[in-house]
Design a protein around this motif. Structure first.
Motif, short mmCIF file in Angstrom:
data_model
loop_
_atom_site.label_atom_id
_atom_site.label_comp_id
_atom_site.label_asym_id
_atom_site.label_seq_id
_atom_site.Cartn_x
_atom_site.Cartn_y
_atom_site.Cartn_z
N ASP A 81 0.73 -1.21 -0.04
CA ASP A 81 -0.08 0.13 0.05
C ASP A 81 0.87 1.32 0.11
O ASP A 81 0.71 2.10 -0.65
N ALA A 128 -0.18 2.13 9.33
CA ALA A 128 -1.23 1.80 8.43
C ALA A 128 -1.97 3.35 8.35
O ALA A 128 -2.63 3.23 7.02
N ARG A 132 -2.59 4.59 4.81
CA ARG A 132 -3.64 4.28 3.96
C ARG A 132 -4.85 5.51 4.27
O ARG A 132 -5.95 5.59 3.36
N GLN A 133 -4.70 6.35 5.16
CA GLN A 133 -5.79 7.38 5.57
C GLN A 133 -5.16 8.86 5.37
O GLN A 133 -5.56 9.54 4.78
#
Length: 200
Positions: A81, A128, A132-133
């Protein structure tokens, strides 16, 4: 059609169940008793009774324990990712100062995501969330706000918010790096003590 298929699935499931397997073993024992002549004319009841008894005493079926990805699997997925995020970030037009701050953050995260370093679930969660955000949302919001700010000059520069967000995220990642550094220092100290005391 669906009902008959469901019945077939249940039938196969029961055929493979512990109850059926245990009952079948006991039923075969009944067949063995019948072959010796001990059951006489009641042999069907003996075989059926032993099968039923075996099915009753069989341990209950246990569903398989669900598999959740371990730290290694989570890290690999996060690395993938992060690579996707970097491709996206390379295409975004940013002011030089903001790009420099973002590059610094990327380098730190890249180092943290190297295999063998981060395994703590809390640290993985923080990284993460950032990958991812937080970073995608911060950059996307900057791009959208920057476009609208052209029609409303004189307001606060959108890159100032992005730089503050990146600074906070960099601080979180730096705290993880500090925790890893402290853990390695303690590990080294313990090993040194062990080696020194071993010779005494």
């Amino acid at each position: 059609m669906a009902t008959s298929r469901g019945f077939f699935v249940r039938l196969v499931r029961y055929a493979e169940s512990r109850k059926n397997l245990t009952g079948s073993v006991c039923g075969l024992a009944g067949v063995g008793i019948t072959l010796t002549g001990a059951a006489g004319s009641l042999w069907p009841l003996v075989v059926a009774g032993l099968y039923a008894a075996g099915a009753l005493i069989a341990p209950p079926e246990r569903p398989d324990t669900p598999h959740f990805p371990g730290a290694g699997e989570q890290l690999e997925a996060l690395r993938a990712d992060f690579a996707t995020l970097r491709t996206y970030l390379a295409e975004v037009e940013l002011p030089p100062a903001t790009r420099e701050r973002l590059d610094s953050f990327e380098s730190l995260v890249e180092a943290l995501l190297e295999p063998g370093w981060v395994s703590d679930p809390d640290h993985l969660h923080v990284l993460a969330r950032a990958v991812r955000q937080d970073v995608p949302e911060a950059v996307d919001t900057f791009v959208r706000t920057r476009w609208w700010s052209r029609f409303n000059p004189g307001t606060e520069a959108p890159e100032s918010h992005l730089e503050r967000q990146l600074a906070a995220l960099h601080e979180e990642a730096t705290a993880i790096a500090g925790a890893l550094r402290d853990a390695e220092a303690i590990r080294q100290e313990i090993h040194t003590r062990y080696v020194e005391e071993r010779g005494n």
